[in-house]
Write a protein that holds these residues in place. Structure first.
Motif, PDB file in Angstrom:
ATOM      1  N   VAL A 174       0.874  -1.177   0.000  1.00 52.27           N
ATOM      2  CA  VAL A 174       0.000   0.000   0.000  1.00 52.27           C
ATOM      3  C   VAL A 174       0.905   1.219   0.000  1.00 52.27           C
ATOM      4  N   TYR A 175       0.744   2.103  -0.979  1.00 52.57           N
ATOM      5  CA  TYR A 175       1.642   3.245  -1.136  1.00 52.57           C
ATOM      6  C   TYR A 175       0.930   4.555  -0.840  1.00 52.57           C
ATOM      7  N   PHE A 176       1.695   5.484  -0.255  1.00 53.49           N
ATOM      8  CA  PHE A 176       1.225   6.844  -0.017  1.00 53.49           C
ATOM      9  C   PHE A 176       2.059   7.783  -0.885  1.00 53.49           C
ATOM     10  N   TYR A 177       1.387   8.659  -1.607  1.00 51.81           N
ATOM     11  CA  TYR A 177       2.076   9.590  -2.499  1.00 51.81           C
ATOM     12  C   TYR A 177       1.642  11.016  -2.203  1.00 51.81           C
ATOM     13  N   ASP A 178       2.567  11.929  -2.451  1.00 51.99           N
ATOM     14  CA  ASP A 178       2.254  13.356  -2.420  1.00 51.99           C
ATOM     15  C   ASP A 178       2.269  13.842  -3.858  1.00 51.99           C
ATOM     16  N   LEU A 179       1.112  14.185  -4.376  1.00 51.03           N
ATOM     17  CA  LEU A 179       1.011  14.616  -5.767  1.00 51.03           C
ATOM     18  C   LEU A 179       1.722  15.935  -6.012  1.00 51.03           C
ATOM     19  N   ALA A 180       2.051  16.668  -4.942  1.00 52.36           N
ATOM     20  CA  ALA A 180       2.755  17.942  -5.090  1.00 52.36           C
ATOM     21  C   ALA A 180       4.259  17.749  -5.238  1.00 52.36           C
ATOM     22  N   ARG A 181       4.746  16.513  -5.104  1.00 47.84           N
ATOM     23  CA  ARG A 181       6.176  16.231  -5.273  1.00 47.84           C
ATOM     24  C   ARG A 181       6.355  15.406  -6.544  1.00 47.84           C
ATOM     25  N   PRO A 182       6.698  16.020  -7.643  1.00 49.06           N
ATOM     26  CA  PRO A 182       6.770  15.284  -8.912  1.00 49.06           C
ATOM     27  C   PRO A 182       7.876  14.238  -8.960  1.00 49.06           C
ATOM     28  N   LYS A 183       8.981  14.451  -8.221  1.00 51.71           N
ATOM     29  CA  LYS A 183      10.105  13.525  -8.298  1.00 51.71           C
ATOM     30  C   LYS A 183      10.088  12.506  -7.162  1.00 51.71           C
ATOM     31  N   ASN A 184       9.958  12.978  -5.928  1.00 48.81           N
ATOM     32  CA  ASN A 184       9.995  12.090  -4.773  1.00 48.81           C
ATOM     33  C   ASN A 184       8.608  12.024  -4.140  1.00 48.81           C
ATOM     34  N   SER A 185       7.668  11.457  -4.874  1.00 51.15           N
ATOM     35  CA  SER A 185       6.278  11.515  -4.463  1.00 51.15           C
ATOM     36  C   SER A 185       5.919  10.476  -3.415  1.00 51.15           C
ATOM     37  N   CYS A 186       6.639   9.357  -3.332  1.00 54.42           N
ATOM     38  CA  CYS A 186       6.316   8.306  -2.369  1.00 54.42           C
ATOM     39  C   CYS A 186       6.774   8.726  -0.974  1.00 54.42           C
ATOM     40  N   VAL A 187       5.835   8.814  -0.028  1.00 54.90           N
ATOM     41  CA  VAL A 187       6.167   9.257   1.319  1.00 54.90           C
ATOM     42  C   VAL A 187       6.065   8.139   2.347  1.00 54.90           C
ATOM     43  N   ASN A 188       5.423   7.039   2.008  1.00 54.11           N
ATOM     44  CA  ASN A 188       5.322   5.919   2.949  1.00 54.11           C
ATOM     45  C   ASN A 188       4.730   4.727   2.218  1.00 54.11           C
ATOM     46  N   LYS A 189       4.874   3.549   2.816  1.00 52.34           N
ATOM     47  CA  LYS A 189       4.212   2.358   2.288  1.00 52.34           C
ATOM     48  C   LYS A 189       3.966   1.382   3.424  1.00 52.34           C
ATOM     49  N   LEU A 190       2.925   0.564   3.254  1.00 51.44           N
ATOM     50  CA  LEU A 190       2.581  -0.448   4.238  1.00 51.44           C
ATOM     51  C   LEU A 190       2.770  -1.811   3.603  1.00 51.44           C
ATOM     52  N   GLN A 191       3.445  -2.697   4.327  1.00 51.78           N
ATOM     53  CA  GLN A 191       3.715  -4.029   3.837  1.00 51.78           C
ATOM     54  C   GLN A 191       3.066  -5.047   4.754  1.00 51.78           C
ATOM     55  N   GLY A 192       2.389  -6.029   4.178  1.00 52.60           N
ATOM     56  CA  GLY A 192       1.703  -7.027   4.981  1.00 52.60           C
ATOM     57  C   GLY A 192       0.856  -7.957   4.135  1.00 52.60           C
ATOM     58  N   HIS A 193       0.414  -7.481   2.960  1.00 52.03           N
ATOM     59  CA  HIS A 193      -0.373  -8.325   2.060  1.00 52.03           C
ATOM     60  C   HIS A 193       0.541  -9.321   1.350  1.00 52.03           C
ATOM     61  N   GLY A 194      -0.052 -10.425   0.920  1.00 54.59           N
ATOM     62  CA  GLY A 194       0.706 -11.433   0.204  1.00 54.59           C
ATOM     63  C   GLY A 194       0.446 -11.465  -1.272  1.00 54.59           C
ATOM     64  N   SER A 195      -0.424 -10.582  -1.767  1.00 54.20           N
ATOM     65  CA  SER A 195      -0.736 -10.512  -3.201  1.00 54.20           C
ATOM     66  C   SER A 195      -1.112  -9.080  -3.555  1.00 54.20           C
ATOM     67  N   ALA A 196      -1.481  -8.868  -4.810  1.00 49.09           N
ATOM     68  CA  ALA A 196      -1.777  -7.516  -5.302  1.00 49.09           C
ATOM     69  C   ALA A 196      -2.864  -6.846  -4.468  1.00 49.09           C
ATOM     70  N   VAL A 197      -2.587  -5.607  -4.020  1.00 50.50           N
ATOM     71  CA  VAL A 197      -3.563  -4.834  -3.249  1.00 50.50           C
ATOM     72  C   VAL A 197      -4.469  -4.099  -4.227  1.00 50.50           C
ATOM     73  N   ILE A 198      -5.781  -4.315  -4.100  1.00 47.68           N
ATOM     74  CA  ILE A 198      -6.735  -3.769  -5.074  1.00 47.68           C
ATOM     75  C   ILE A 198      -7.479  -2.563  -4.514  1.00 47.68           C
TER      76      ILE A 198
END
Length: 480
Positions: free
Chosen positions: A427-451
């Motif tokens: 699960v990814y968190f993005y800041d749309l105001a940062r065009p280059k470094n937009s990813c600010v956090n992620k959550l890991q725990g699922h075992g397959s594609a998060v929908i």
């Protein structure tokens, strides 16, 4: 301190080491900065930390220039600060995992290379030592190259871990939502045609399992009082459920797959449904009759309605986004604008309206396409919902209909945060105001594609679902 990794931090540097010694300086500030942790311990003395924080907060504006000019054995202030930081982090590493975007809401990517940015970095250090750091569940501490450029995750979207897990589905969970103005009720639909209604408070439990659809659940929506739930499916039907009894009270049959659905926010007797027959139908909730319909060029795959109930925003299978006027009393529909978000012809999986944005200073719209493109629009309400593209973000393309959502408006900093699922099970968190470094956090725990992803009304819980049928409810860390 010729080599900052091997420098002896037990001896304070003399004042004569500064080329700016002839200029007025703050002796308390410099002596505090140069004062090292006690040699006998890997952790700094608490009194030293408190004194250092106090002096840093009251330093004069000119101290920044003094700090930039300060040198000791050829090394600057930033190098010395990072040396102390590594000693502090080294003492904490034995009791906790490394801070990464996956397991921390606030993390450091390593030594800074800019002395101009030293105040912001030391501010982060102060906050980190003050207990702002919060951990989330993580299965890996590896960082990608793009993540190393991000200094720390937005503290408003830090998570303390998993709140609860539901794994009663044996097939992909395609859509999930929390109840309206309710932080406790969560519902999710699966590709096997079932709908599950749960409560996430302690103890988490399944309240109802609604069985009736014969194919994939494509969308559903709660009524304003959370008494009813309307769902649509690939089996060409729209069903209305009474949640407390777990029974289907109405079935509306169509001639094609029903792809998206929403209760009208002002007139809850209106159901708005988009289908594969290129239509949006306004259905009377009480009678099940279609009171109005509007035809488009392609299948209508996603829709949302503004808070006034006067505008519908719909996305189709070719990447077009439509603004539609709706009469709240009669349900009559009329097309206002047709907007093309990009040159690609990818199906729209998410349309989400937000009343206000800190970036646009007006109403905004989030659109997510199946090819991995996210689009952020401002809405001209005085021009019948005309959309203006503010920014876009390219994610990895996927065969799944992955959805996205706005994040809560919690940060007073300038930014527009969104959360989205991903084919790599994160699960990814993005800041749309940062065009280059937009990813600010992620959550890991699922075992397959998060929908699917969805926030509760209190905005302290985030739910995510994957293609294996697992639903995880994450608890967001409290922010000061």
């Amino acid at each position: 301190m010729a080599d900052e990794s091997t420098a002896d931090a037990s001896t304070p540097a003399p004042a004569s080491a500064s080329p700016a010694s002839s200029r007025p300086t703050d002796p308390d500030f410099l002596s505090c900065v140069l004062q090292p942790p006690t040699p006998s311990s890997s952790r700094p003395d608490p009194d030293y930390v408190a004194l250092r924080r106090f002096l840093l907060r009251r330093k004069p504006p000119s101290a920044l220039n003094h700090r930039m000019e300060w040198r000791c054995n050829g090394k600057g202030y930033v190098a010395y600060r990072n040396f102390l930081l590594r000693r502090i982090e080294g003492g904490a590493a034995s009791s906790s995992a490394h801070s990464t975007p996956g397991n921390s809401g606030r993390w450091f990517a390593g030594p800074s290379t800019s002395e101009v940015d030293s105040w912001s970095s030391i501010r982060d250090l102060i906050r980190s030592n003050s207990g702002v750091l919060s951990r989330t569940v993580s299965v890996s501490s590896k960082q990608s190259e793009s993540e190393r450029h991000v200094r720390f995750a937005e503290p408003a979207y830090s998570f303390v871990g998993m709140h609860c897990i539901f794994d009663n589905c044996k097939s992909s969970v395609t859509i999930l939502k929390f109840g309206r103005a309710n932080s406790d009720v969560l519902a999710y639909g699966s590709s096997e045609g079932s709908l599950t209604v749960c409560q996430v408070s302690h103890p988490p439990s399944v309240l109802q399992k609604l069985v009736g659809h014969s194919k994939d659940i494509t969308d559903f929506d709660f009524s304003s009082n959370n008494q009813y739930l309307a769902s649509c499916s690939m089996d060409k039907t729209v069903r209305v459920w009474e949640i407390s009894k777990g029974t289907c009270i109405r079935v509306v049959y169509g001639i094609s797959s029903q792809l998206c659905i929403s209760f009208h926010p002002v007139n809850n007797n209106l159901l708005l449904v988009g289908n594969a027959n290129r239509e949006i139908n306004a259905i009377n909730f009480s009678t099940g009759r279609v009171v109005s319909k509007l035809t488009f060029d392609n299948a209508v795959t996603a829709l949302d309605i503004d808070h006034t109930g006067q505008l519908i925003f719909a996305g189709d299978a070719q990447g077009y986004i439509y603004s539609i006027s709706v009469n709240s009393h009669t349900g009559s529909l009329s097309r206002a604008h047709k907007n093309k978000s990009s040159k690609s012809k990818s199906s729209i999986t998410t349309i989400q309206y937000r009343t206000f944005s800190l970036v646009a200073r007006c109403s905004v719209l989030l659109s997510c396409a199946q090819d991995g493109n996210l689009y952020f629009f401002s809405i001209a309400t005085n021009a019948q919902g005309y959309l203006t593209l503010i920014c876009s973000l390219k994610l990895a393309s996927t065969v799944q209909n992955i959805r996205a959502s706005f994040c809560p408006l919690l940060s007073l900093e300038k930014g527009e945060f969104i959360v989205t699922g991903s084919g790599d099970s994160n699960v990814y968190f993005y800041d749309l105001a940062r065009p280059k470094n937009s990813c600010v956090n992620k959550l890991q725990g699922h075992g397959s594609a998060v929908i699917g992803v969805a926030w509760n009304h209190g905005e302290n819980l985030l739910a995510s679902s994957d293609s294996d049928g697992t639903v995880i409810v994450w608890k967001r860390a409290k922010s000061n």
